[in-house]
Scaffold this active site. Structure first.
Site, PDB file in Angstrom:
ATOM      1  N   ARG A  44     104.269  21.506  82.509  1.00  0.00           N
ATOM      2  CA  ARG A  44     103.623  20.773  81.398  1.00  0.00           C
ATOM      3  C   ARG A  44     103.083  21.940  80.341  1.00  0.00           C
ATOM      4  NH1 ARG A  44     102.050  16.967  85.338  1.00  0.00           N
ATOM      5  NH2 ARG A  44      99.997  17.970  85.761  1.00  0.00           N
ATOM      6  N   LYS A 134      89.819  12.929  69.468  1.00  0.00           N
ATOM      7  CA  LYS A 134      90.575  11.713  68.901  1.00  0.00           C
ATOM      8  C   LYS A 134      90.242  10.540  70.025  1.00  0.00           C
ATOM      9  CE  LYS A 134      95.208  10.011  70.504  1.00  0.00           C
ATOM     10  NZ  LYS A 134      96.289  10.172  70.583  1.00  0.00           N
ATOM     11  N   LYS A 217      93.289   7.829  61.287  1.00  0.00           N
ATOM     12  CA  LYS A 217      94.860   7.949  61.819  1.00  0.00           C
ATOM     13  C   LYS A 217      95.341   6.634  62.199  1.00  0.00           C
ATOM     14  CE  LYS A 217      97.514   9.835  65.722  1.00  0.00           C
ATOM     15  NZ  LYS A 217      97.891  11.082  66.472  1.00  0.00           N
TER      16      LYS A 217
HETATM   17  P1  13P Z   1     103.201   9.271  67.878  1.00  0.00           P
HETATM   18  O1  13P Z   1     103.140  10.086  66.815  1.00  0.00           O
HETATM   19  O2  13P Z   1     104.194   9.358  69.063  1.00  0.00           O
HETATM   20  O3  13P Z   1     102.798   7.770  67.837  1.00  0.00           O
HETATM   21  O4  13P Z   1     101.809   9.750  68.804  1.00  0.00           O
HETATM   22  C1  13P Z   1     100.571  10.017  68.052  1.00  0.00           C
HETATM   23  C2  13P Z   1      99.624   9.638  68.896  1.00  0.00           C
HETATM   24  O5  13P Z   1      98.769  10.551  68.944  1.00  0.00           O
HETATM   25  C3  13P Z   1      99.373   8.391  69.348  1.00  0.00           C
HETATM   26  O6  13P Z   1      97.968   8.226  69.762  1.00  0.00           O
END
Ligand code: 13P
Length: 336
Positions: A44, A134, A217
């Site tokens: 990973r 996030k 986001k």
């Molecule tokens: P994706 O761009 O693969 O949707 O992932 C973004 C992400 O951080 C989802 O929480």
């Protein structure tokens, strides 16, 4: 300008975007197994370090969202991952939610958990070098979903999270993701995404979150994967800009889209068009997981020691996404 506003703008300056490399160990294991690589801590970090030390990081990737395991791992040169990123001018970020669980009271929907003990975890991540965080709320679209319960509860959790993060001097990425799966129309996606984002900001304001130190986001406005009424990329871009113009307070400095299962090129082309139609003051960039890593992962799986080859693929993707964040991407550049 506040420090939080400065961090948010720095992450997204000059067409830079965010690499979402924060897959939980469970998700990363699925991704690695899909390309027949064993999911060990070593593998990973090997894949992730390969991306983090790519040449285009400096020009294109203003921030990387890490997972708990990764921010505590060490790079092959003995440095911490936060240090490795900081040295290429990319801010280390951290996913702090603990996942979306079945919601009591509406068992076909999910509520994101992770508020318990969050203040203490944030202090630890800040010490480890994190500058932003996030939290992802996830919503299904159907005739009855997202329910008012899901819209309200997830917005409440996102706001409590964001307030705690700012208290710890980090920038919260607020991610309400309406999933692509389903037979819904793009108009439905537009209406429901608008309702969700509106509620999120209502709660953020109620919790006294400094909106100039937040990155939103969101998903793009798309017809569901099973929908018979697909719309053009131009329509997606126009609807997406309209939705955000209607719902996002002007204090918010930047928006970084998730890719959500779109192909790499589709996510890039849509972002490019969004920037062509963007008549707002918001920076509109990317925070992609799959749309930045998919091809690189496939290539890497054939020979996990082919660092240069893997990086070449990632470099191209990052470059294309950053061009799209400036509205300067084209099919010709994509295929060059
Ligand atoms: P994706 O761009 O693969 O949707 O992932 C973004 C992400 O951080 C989802 O929480």
């Amino acid at each position: 300008m506040t420090e939080l506003n400065r961090i948010a703008l720095k992450i997204l300056e000059n067409g830079k975007g965010i690499l979402a490399a924060d897959e939980s160990t469970g998700t990363m294991t699925k991704r690695l197994h899909s390309v027949k690589v064993e999911s060990t801590p070593q593998n990973r970090i090997l894949f992730r370090e390969t991306l983090f030390s790519s040449e285009e990081m400096r020009q294109c990737i203003g921030g990387v969202i890490l997972y708990d395991e990764t921010i505590k791992q060490t790079a092959s040169n003995g440095k911490s991952i936060s240090q490795l990123l900081s040295e290429v001018g990319s801010m280390p970020g951290i996913k702090v939610d603990t996942g979306a669980k079945q919601m009591a009271g509406s068992s076909d929907e999910k509520i994101t958990e992770g508020l318990d003990g969050l203040r203490e975890r944030l202090k630890e991540y800040s010490k480890l070098g994190a500058k932003f965080t996030k939290w992802r709320g996830v919503y299904n679209i159907s005739n009855k979903f997202p329910s008012k319960l899901s819209i309200n509860s997830n917005a409440h959790a996102l706001a409590r999270y964001a307030a705690l993060v700012q208290e710890c001097n980090m920038v919260p990425i607020v991610e309400p993701e309406l999933l692509m799966e389903g037979s819904h129309s793009a108009d439905d996606c537009f209406a429901k995404t608008s309702a969700v984002i509106k509620k999120c900001f209502e709660e953020l304001i109620l919790h006294n979150v400094d909106l100039s130190g937040v990155i939103l986001k969101p998903n793009m406005i798309l017809a569901g994967t099973e929908s018979r009424h697909k719309i053009s990329n131009e329509e997606t871009a126009k609807l997406t800009v309209k939705c955000l113009k209607d719902t996002v307070p002007k204090e918010v400095p930047g928006i970084a889209f998730l890719s959500g299962g779109q192909t790499e090129v589709q996510a890039t082309e849509n972002l490019n068009l969004i920037n062509k139609f963007n008549d707002t003051d918001f920076i509109m960039s990317y925070s992609y997981g799959r749309a930045l890593q998919q091809s690189a992962l496939k290539y890497w799986a054939q020979d996990i020691n082919d660092i240069k080859g893997t990086q070449a693929i990632f470099n191209h993707r990052a470059k294309m996404c950053t061009l799209a964040a400036k509205g300067k991407w084209s099919k010709e550049l994509e295929n060059k």
